[in-house]
Design a protein around this motif. Structure first.
Motif, mmCIF file in Angstrom:
data_model
loop_
_atom_site.group_PDB
_atom_site.id
_atom_site.type_symbol
_atom_site.label_atom_id
_atom_site.label_comp_id
_atom_site.label_asym_id
_atom_site.label_seq_id
_atom_site.Cartn_x
_atom_site.Cartn_y
_atom_site.Cartn_z
ATOM 1 N N ASP A 1 10.735 -5.663 -3.760
ATOM 2 C CA ASP A 1 9.936 -6.510 -2.868
ATOM 3 C C ASP A 1 10.499 -7.913 -2.924
ATOM 4 N N PHE B 1 5.075 8.972 5.302
ATOM 5 C CA PHE B 1 3.989 9.374 4.400
ATOM 6 C C PHE B 1 2.673 8.870 4.982
ATOM 7 N N VAL C 1 8.384 -1.667 4.432
ATOM 8 C CA VAL C 1 7.964 -3.069 4.610
ATOM 9 C C VAL C 1 7.048 -3.140 5.830
ATOM 10 N N ASN D 1 -1.483 7.688 4.326
ATOM 11 C CA ASN D 1 -2.205 6.841 3.367
ATOM 12 C C ASN D 1 -3.493 7.547 2.914
ATOM 13 N N SER E 1 5.184 3.880 10.995
ATOM 14 C CA SER E 1 4.168 4.755 11.591
ATOM 15 C C SER E 1 4.476 5.040 13.053
ATOM 16 N N LYS F 1 12.674 -4.684 10.084
ATOM 17 C CA LYS F 1 13.247 -3.400 9.668
ATOM 18 C C LYS F 1 14.724 -3.321 10.065
ATOM 19 N N GLU G 1 5.223 -3.525 9.423
ATOM 20 C CA GLU G 1 5.554 -2.807 10.658
ATOM 21 C C GLU G 1 6.091 -3.778 11.719
ATOM 22 N N ASN H 1 9.565 4.474 6.580
ATOM 23 C CA ASN H 1 8.202 5.015 6.550
ATOM 24 C C ASN H 1 7.383 4.490 7.738
ATOM 25 N N THR I 1 0.831 -1.209 0.000
ATOM 26 C CA THR I 1 0.000 0.000 0.000
ATOM 27 C C THR I 1 0.865 1.258 0.000
ATOM 28 N N MET I 2 1.795 1.342 0.950
ATOM 29 C CA MET I 2 2.573 2.571 1.088
ATOM 30 C C MET I 2 3.712 2.642 0.076
HETATM 31 P P1 NAD Z 1 1.870 -3.708 3.150
HETATM 32 O O1 NAD Z 1 1.659 -4.971 3.888
HETATM 33 O O2 NAD Z 1 0.820 -3.217 2.213
HETATM 34 O O3 NAD Z 1 3.231 -3.809 2.292
HETATM 35 C C1 NAD Z 1 4.461 -4.254 2.828
HETATM 36 C C2 NAD Z 1 5.286 -4.849 1.695
HETATM 37 O O4 NAD Z 1 6.590 -5.118 2.194
HETATM 38 C C3 NAD Z 1 4.710 -6.190 1.173
HETATM 39 O O5 NAD Z 1 4.516 -6.116 -0.228
HETATM 40 C C4 NAD Z 1 5.805 -7.200 1.536
HETATM 41 O O6 NAD Z 1 5.939 -8.259 0.615
HETATM 42 C C5 NAD Z 1 7.029 -6.288 1.539
HETATM 43 N N1 NAD Z 1 8.177 -6.899 2.242
HETATM 44 C C6 NAD Z 1 8.168 -7.675 3.341
HETATM 45 N N2 NAD Z 1 9.438 -8.068 3.632
HETATM 46 C C7 NAD Z 1 10.244 -7.506 2.693
HETATM 47 C C8 NAD Z 1 11.641 -7.540 2.462
HETATM 48 N N3 NAD Z 1 12.467 -8.244 3.244
HETATM 49 N N4 NAD Z 1 12.132 -6.851 1.403
HETATM 50 C C9 NAD Z 1 11.315 -6.153 0.581
HETATM 51 N N5 NAD Z 1 9.971 -6.082 0.760
HETATM 52 C C10 NAD Z 1 9.447 -6.757 1.814
HETATM 53 O O7 NAD Z 1 2.220 -2.620 4.281
HETATM 54 P P2 NAD Z 1 1.932 -1.035 4.222
HETATM 55 O O8 NAD Z 1 0.560 -0.767 4.717
HETATM 56 O O9 NAD Z 1 2.381 -0.528 2.886
HETATM 57 O O10 NAD Z 1 2.939 -0.527 5.359
HETATM 58 C C11 NAD Z 1 4.323 -0.394 5.121
HETATM 59 C C12 NAD Z 1 4.929 0.524 6.187
HETATM 60 O O11 NAD Z 1 4.297 1.817 6.113
HETATM 61 C C13 NAD Z 1 4.716 0.027 7.630
HETATM 62 O O12 NAD Z 1 5.857 0.374 8.381
HETATM 63 C C14 NAD Z 1 3.497 0.820 8.089
HETATM 64 O O13 NAD Z 1 3.427 1.009 9.478
HETATM 65 C C15 NAD Z 1 3.735 2.154 7.379
HETATM 66 N N6 NAD Z 1 2.511 2.956 7.136
HETATM 67 C C16 NAD Z 1 1.343 2.347 6.786
HETATM 68 C C17 NAD Z 1 0.203 3.141 6.552
HETATM 69 C C18 NAD Z 1 -1.102 2.509 6.140
HETATM 70 O O14 NAD Z 1 -2.162 3.133 6.328
HETATM 71 N N7 NAD Z 1 -1.109 1.314 5.584
HETATM 72 C C19 NAD Z 1 0.291 4.528 6.673
HETATM 73 C C20 NAD Z 1 1.519 5.121 6.992
HETATM 74 C C21 NAD Z 1 2.635 4.311 7.234
#
Ligand code: NAD
Length: 284
Positions: free
Chosen positions: A33, A141, A90, A143, A119, A97, A92, A117, A13-14
């Motif tokens: 990814d 960032f 990636v 969402n 949260s 991380k 949370e 990124n 998503t992010m």
């Molecule tokens: P998500 O689950 O949609 O995406 C995470 C991606 O990371 C997945 O595609 C996964 O395959 C990939 N990944 C996992 N291990 C990996 C690795 N070793 N190397 C490369 N890629 C890897 O998660 P998200 O919602 O996009 O959240 C990502 C980060 O952004 C988190 O830290 C979250 O807290 C933060 N965040 C999320 C939001 C939200 O509303 N979803 C808002 C702001 C910040």
């Protein structure tokens, strides 16, 4: 320092949203990814989002094609070697991380800035996993990344002035507004939002109807959506994880409401499972 090449780790998503806004601002972006399917899904979501822009007339078909051409994809982290700035997005999970920051530190060039990124998790812990603490920072960032104007910018204990200024200018170059936040759990946005959502859970436990809690916050406070609707959108599991992170740091000020814990136990996570504070199965 001039940033030309940006690497985004995670195509979820992010990550896909961040890759999109970065390419839209003219940077070369590599999105990384762990599997081809995940990268394809990330690219498809960027394509769809830009397609909406074309439909609305805010960008042309040609703009869309040139933005897409600036985004390349790769499996694993090795293509981050060419980046001036890496943005990790990636799951949370702190351990994951920390491993990624350690690996990036060994792959990337000396001048490269590593950003997370996250949260709510500590930037200083990620910095300490590297040998480049002055060049590690939080860039949070919201969402959906292409839409939301504010971006939290979080200094770790040893983040340098130059890193901070470079990232501030980078955020501004995306047409966004940096909001400076201190490196305590949840920074500003998650910390306040989690506390507010938790109080809403207690309101429901005290006998208030979910629809009335959300209606009151929408109509009396002018919120775009109520706190329980927000929880259903984000996911009860993600919300509980965020609250637990903040609770660990600030103690009983933020003890997660038993109602939320019970919902997560029973799999009522919100929109993604069809049932949260509201029933979404009827809408399917
Ligand atoms: P998500 O689950 O949609 O995406 C995470 C991606 O990371 C997945 O595609 C996964 O395959 C990939 N990944 C996992 N291990 C990996 C690795 N070793 N190397 C490369 N890629 C890897 O998660 P998200 O919602 O996009 O959240 C990502 C980060 O952004 C988190 O830290 C979250 O807290 C933060 N965040 C999320 C939001 C939200 O509303 N979803 C808002 C702001 C910040």
């Amino acid at each position: 320092m001039e940033i030309k090449n940006v690497s985004v780790i995670g195509a979820g998503t992010m990550g896909s949203g961040i890759a999109q806004v970065t390419a839209q601002a003219g940077y070369n972006v590599t999105m990384e990814d762990i599997g081809e399917e995940l990268l394809e899904r990330g690219l498809a979501s960027i394509d769809k989002s830009l397609g909406r822009g074309v439909k609305k007339g805010s960008i042309s078909e040609q703009d869309k094609a040139s933005i897409m051409s600036r985004i390349s994809t790769a499996i694993g982290l090795s293509s981050a070697k060419d980046a001036d700035l890496v943005i990790e997005a990636v799951l949370e999970e702190l351990e994951l991380k920390l491993d990624i920051f350690k690996e990036l530190d060994s792959i990337c060039r000396e001048h490269t800035i590593l950003a997370s990124n996250t949260s709510a998790l500590p930037i200083s812990a990620m910095a300490a996993a590297t040998k480049r603490q002055p060049r590690v920072i939080g860039i949070h960032f919201m969402n959906p990344a292409p839409v939301m104007k504010g971006v939290e910018l979080i200094r770790g204990r040893h983040t340098s002035h130059e890193t901070f200024q470079t990232c501030k200018a980078f955020i501004e170059s995306l047409g966004k507004e940096p909001c400076e936040a201190v490196d305590y759990a949840g920074f500003i946005v998650s910390r306040i939002l989690d506390a507010m959502m938790n109080e809403a859970f207690y309101c429901v436990m005290d006998g208030n109807k979910p629809e009335q809690v959300d209606k009151a916050m929408r109509l009396c406070c002018n919120f775009p959506m109520g706190p329980l609707e927000l929880c259903d959108l984000v996911g009860a599991d993600i919300t509980l994880h965020g609250l637990e992170t903040v609770h660990k740091e600030f103690g009983d000020r933020l003890h997660p409401a038993p109602l939320l814990v019970s919902m997560v136990r029973s799999g009522d996570l919100g929109r993604k499972t069809g049932q949260g504070f509201y029933d979404y199965r009827k809408q399917a």
